[in-house]
Design a protein around this motif. Structure first.
Motif, PDB file in Angstrom:
ATOM      1  N   LYS A 155      12.356  -0.149  12.005  1.00 17.52           N
ATOM      2  CA  LYS A 155      12.226  -1.234  11.296  1.00 17.52           C
ATOM      3  C   LYS A 155      12.974  -2.139   9.802  1.00 17.52           C
ATOM      4  N   ILE A 156      13.924  -2.645   9.512  1.00 16.46           N
ATOM      5  CA  ILE A 156      14.546  -2.480   8.245  1.00 16.46           C
ATOM      6  C   ILE A 156      13.665  -4.388   7.865  1.00 16.46           C
ATOM      7  N   LEU A 157      12.967  -4.294   5.979  1.00 24.14           N
ATOM      8  CA  LEU A 157      12.876  -5.533   5.343  1.00 24.14           C
ATOM      9  C   LEU A 157      14.296  -5.670   4.335  1.00 24.14           C
ATOM     10  N   VAL A 158      14.666  -7.170   4.886  1.00 21.54           N
ATOM     11  CA  VAL A 158      16.194  -7.503   4.110  1.00 21.54           C
ATOM     12  C   VAL A 158      15.884  -8.751   3.027  1.00 21.54           C
ATOM     13  N   THR A 159      15.754  -8.563   1.856  1.00 23.91           N
ATOM     14  CA  THR A 159      15.923  -9.772   0.944  1.00 23.91           C
ATOM     15  C   THR A 159      16.984  -9.953   1.235  1.00 23.91           C
ATOM     16  N   GLY A 160      17.094 -11.519   0.701  1.00 29.89           N
ATOM     17  CA  GLY A 160      18.123 -12.530  -0.687  1.00 29.89           C
ATOM     18  C   GLY A 160      19.555 -12.455   0.677  1.00 29.89           C
ATOM     19  N   VAL A 161      19.058 -13.215   2.031  1.00 29.27           N
ATOM     20  CA  VAL A 161      19.916 -13.432   3.148  1.00 29.27           C
ATOM     21  C   VAL A 161      19.874 -14.895   2.633  1.00 29.27           C
ATOM     22  N   LEU A 162      21.475 -15.464   2.386  1.00 30.05           N
ATOM     23  CA  LEU A 162      21.543 -17.363   1.634  1.00 30.05           C
ATOM     24  C   LEU A 162      22.449 -17.628   2.514  1.00 30.05           C
ATOM     25  N   THR A 163      23.402 -16.713   2.168  1.00 27.87           N
ATOM     26  CA  THR A 163      25.088 -18.116   3.754  1.00 27.87           C
ATOM     27  C   THR A 163      25.474 -16.485   4.100  1.00 27.87           C
ATOM     28  N   GLU A 164      26.479 -16.679   5.261  1.00 28.09           N
ATOM     29  CA  GLU A 164      26.830 -15.888   5.832  1.00 28.09           C
ATOM     30  C   GLU A 164      27.296 -15.052   4.563  1.00 28.09           C
ATOM     31  N   GLY A 165      27.879 -15.152   3.849  1.00 27.98           N
ATOM     32  CA  GLY A 165      28.792 -14.283   3.052  1.00 27.98           C
ATOM     33  C   GLY A 165      28.290 -13.839   1.699  1.00 27.98           C
ATOM     34  N   SER A 166      26.915 -13.295   2.050  1.00 30.90           N
ATOM     35  CA  SER A 166      26.402 -13.160   1.418  1.00 30.90           C
ATOM     36  C   SER A 166      26.148 -11.226   1.913  1.00 30.90           C
ATOM     37  N   ALA A 204      23.824  -9.339   1.808  1.00 31.94           N
ATOM     38  CA  ALA A 204      22.138  -9.353   2.392  1.00 31.94           C
ATOM     39  C   ALA A 204      22.573  -9.833   4.227  1.00 31.94           C
ATOM     40  N   PHE A 205      23.439 -10.412   4.038  1.00 34.28           N
ATOM     41  CA  PHE A 205      23.521 -11.284   5.392  1.00 34.28           C
ATOM     42  C   PHE A 205      24.163  -9.811   6.312  1.00 34.28           C
ATOM     43  N   HIS A 206      25.191  -9.823   5.574  1.00 38.64           N
ATOM     44  CA  HIS A 206      26.715  -8.103   6.236  1.00 38.64           C
ATOM     45  C   HIS A 206      25.670  -7.716   6.645  1.00 38.64           C
ATOM     46  N   VAL A 207      24.702  -6.403   5.986  1.00 38.02           N
ATOM     47  CA  VAL A 207      23.529  -5.795   5.691  1.00 38.02           C
ATOM     48  C   VAL A 207      22.723  -6.047   7.011  1.00 38.02           C
ATOM     49  N   ALA A 208      21.642  -7.114   7.073  1.00 36.59           N
ATOM     50  CA  ALA A 208      20.994  -7.272   8.471  1.00 36.59           C
ATOM     51  C   ALA A 208      22.015  -7.371   9.577  1.00 36.59           C
ATOM     52  N   ARG A 209      23.419  -7.795   9.737  1.00 35.57           N
ATOM     53  CA  ARG A 209      23.975  -7.416  11.007  1.00 35.57           C
ATOM     54  C   ARG A 209      24.352  -6.860  11.398  1.00 35.57           C
ATOM     55  N   LEU A 210      24.648  -5.824  10.495  1.00 37.96           N
ATOM     56  CA  LEU A 210      25.444  -4.149  11.048  1.00 37.96           C
ATOM     57  C   LEU A 210      23.784  -3.517  11.490  1.00 37.96           C
ATOM     58  N   ALA A 211      22.789  -4.143  10.555  1.00 40.78           N
ATOM     59  CA  ALA A 211      21.477  -2.868  10.677  1.00 40.78           C
ATOM     60  C   ALA A 211      20.692  -3.637  12.211  1.00 40.78           C
ATOM     61  N   GLN A 212      21.046  -4.654  12.849  1.00 38.76           N
ATOM     62  CA  GLN A 212      20.617  -5.043  13.833  1.00 38.76           C
ATOM     63  C   GLN A 212      22.189  -4.112  14.663  1.00 38.76           C
ATOM     64  N   GLU A 213      23.008  -4.487  14.767  1.00 42.13           N
ATOM     65  CA  GLU A 213      24.112  -3.565  15.159  1.00 42.13           C
ATOM     66  C   GLU A 213      24.247  -2.458  16.115  1.00 42.13           C
ATOM     67  N   GLN A 214      23.093  -1.915  14.447  1.00 40.74           N
ATOM     68  CA  GLN A 214      23.181  -0.151  14.629  1.00 40.74           C
ATOM     69  C   GLN A 214      21.460  -0.075  15.603  1.00 40.74           C
ATOM     70  N   GLY A 215      21.551  -0.759  15.755  1.00 42.44           N
ATOM     71  CA  GLY A 215      19.941  -0.684  16.804  1.00 42.44           C
ATOM     72  C   GLY A 215      18.262  -1.159  15.831  1.00 42.44           C
ATOM     73  N   ALA A 216      18.906  -1.793  14.871  1.00 41.93           N
ATOM     74  CA  ALA A 216      17.344  -1.930  13.466  1.00 41.93           C
ATOM     75  C   ALA A 216      17.014  -3.955  14.331  1.00 41.93           C
ATOM     76  N   ASP A 217      15.556  -3.292  14.127  1.00 43.55           N
ATOM     77  CA  ASP A 217      14.941  -4.980  13.908  1.00 43.55           C
ATOM     78  C   ASP A 217      15.015  -4.820  12.872  1.00 43.55           C
ATOM     79  N   VAL A 218      15.122  -6.392  12.435  1.00 44.55           N
ATOM     80  CA  VAL A 218      15.219  -6.805  10.766  1.00 44.55           C
ATOM     81  C   VAL A 218      14.743  -8.370  11.077  1.00 44.55           C
ATOM     82  N   VAL A 219      13.264  -8.111   9.356  1.00 45.51           N
ATOM     83  CA  VAL A 219      12.509  -8.928  10.063  1.00 45.51           C
ATOM     84  C   VAL A 219      13.367  -9.709   7.795  1.00 45.51           C
ATOM     85  N   LEU A 220      13.239 -11.306   7.492  1.00 47.32           N
ATOM     86  CA  LEU A 220      13.774 -11.394   6.195  1.00 47.32           C
ATOM     87  C   LEU A 220      12.871 -12.244   5.528  1.00 47.32           C
TER      88      LEU A 220
END
Length: 255
Positions: A8-19, A21-37
């Motif tokens: 379970k991962i908390l990710v701050t700072g997601v504002l655009t697809e270019g950020s 943080a967005f890529h971290v959240a995406r990759l975390a989900q692809e690697q099996g994590a549940d993400v909260v922003l």
């Protein structure tokens, strides 16, 4: 099996697809994590919209890292979506224009204080706010830009990053006995919204690839996101207080 299966991962700072943080959240989900922003204010709706572009839509909770009430309420707000956290990603930074872009000597303390609070002290604030949800094996990962140098135009944000890096080491000291790791990823320049807000940032990114033994793509946040995911995982169980450079190797070269 993903690198972050079941985490379970908390990710701050997601504002655009270019950020980053967005890529971290995406990759975390692809690697099996549940993400909260997290998000706040006028940015909240923007983060909600961007959250729908992730592989799985992620919930967004209110958090202004300068607001004591928000910080105190963070754990309860996250508990509406998960009962614990395995990782926290700090991707927060802000400095008024008056302290950037060759204004080091003219910047005034109130604006410098804003930069320091949001870009450095917030690592401590966020970590303490998330602490009730973190247990042994937890990982806090922040994003920095190499603070060993006086970069062109970076000015007081560079000072804030130096404080940020020092803060991570003290957190590693104090949270280590609780089994919580604190590490940073120092990325090379990436064309994010934050970077574009710094007047003259092109003078930093210009020629970076030429100085990097591996080369460097200022439009590709994937290598940085992978490093963050690795530090969130169980593959670095005895690493804390570290700064991992993801910059094509430029940090090791003479300028």
């Amino acid at each position: 099996m993903g690198l972050l299966d079941g985490k379970k991962i908390l990710v701050t700072g997601v504002l655009t697809e270019g950020s980053i943080a967005f890529h971290v959240a995406r990759l975390a989900q692809e690697q099996g994590a549940d993400v909260v922003l997290t998000s706040f204010g006028r940015q909240f709706r923007l983060t909600e919209a961007i959250a729908r572009r992730l592989p799985l839509e992620a919930p967004v909770v209110q958090l202004d890292v300068t607001d004591d009430e928000d910080l105190a309420a963070l754990a309860d707000r996250v508990r509406e979506h998960t009962d614990h956290l395995d990782g926290v990603v700090h991707s927060i930074g802000f400095a008024p224009q008056s302290v950037l872009g060759d204004k080091f000597l003219t910047a005034e303390w109130p604006d410098v204080a804003t930069a320091l609070q949001i870009s450095a002290y917030s690592l401590k604030s966020l970590s303490v706010a998330a602490l009730p949800l973190l247990g042994t094996g937890g990982s806090i990962v922040g994003l920095t830009f190499d603070a060993r140098y006086a970069w062109p135009v970076y000015d007081w944000m560079g000072v804030a990053k130096a404080a940020f890096e020092s803060t991570s080491r003290y957190l590693a000291r104090d949270l280590g006995p609780k089994g919580i790791r604190v590490n940073l990823v120092s990325a090379g320049p990436i064309k994010t919204t934050a970077a574009k807000s710094i007047p003259g940032f092109e003078s930093i990114e210009s020629g970076w690839s030429d100085r990097s033994p591996l080369g460097w793509d200022v439009t590709d946040a994937e290598p940085t996101a992978r490093a963050v995911a690795a530090l969130l995982s169980d593959w670095f169980p005895a690493t804390s207080g570290e700064i991992v450079h993801v910059d094509g190797g430029a940090h090791a070269m003479g300028f």
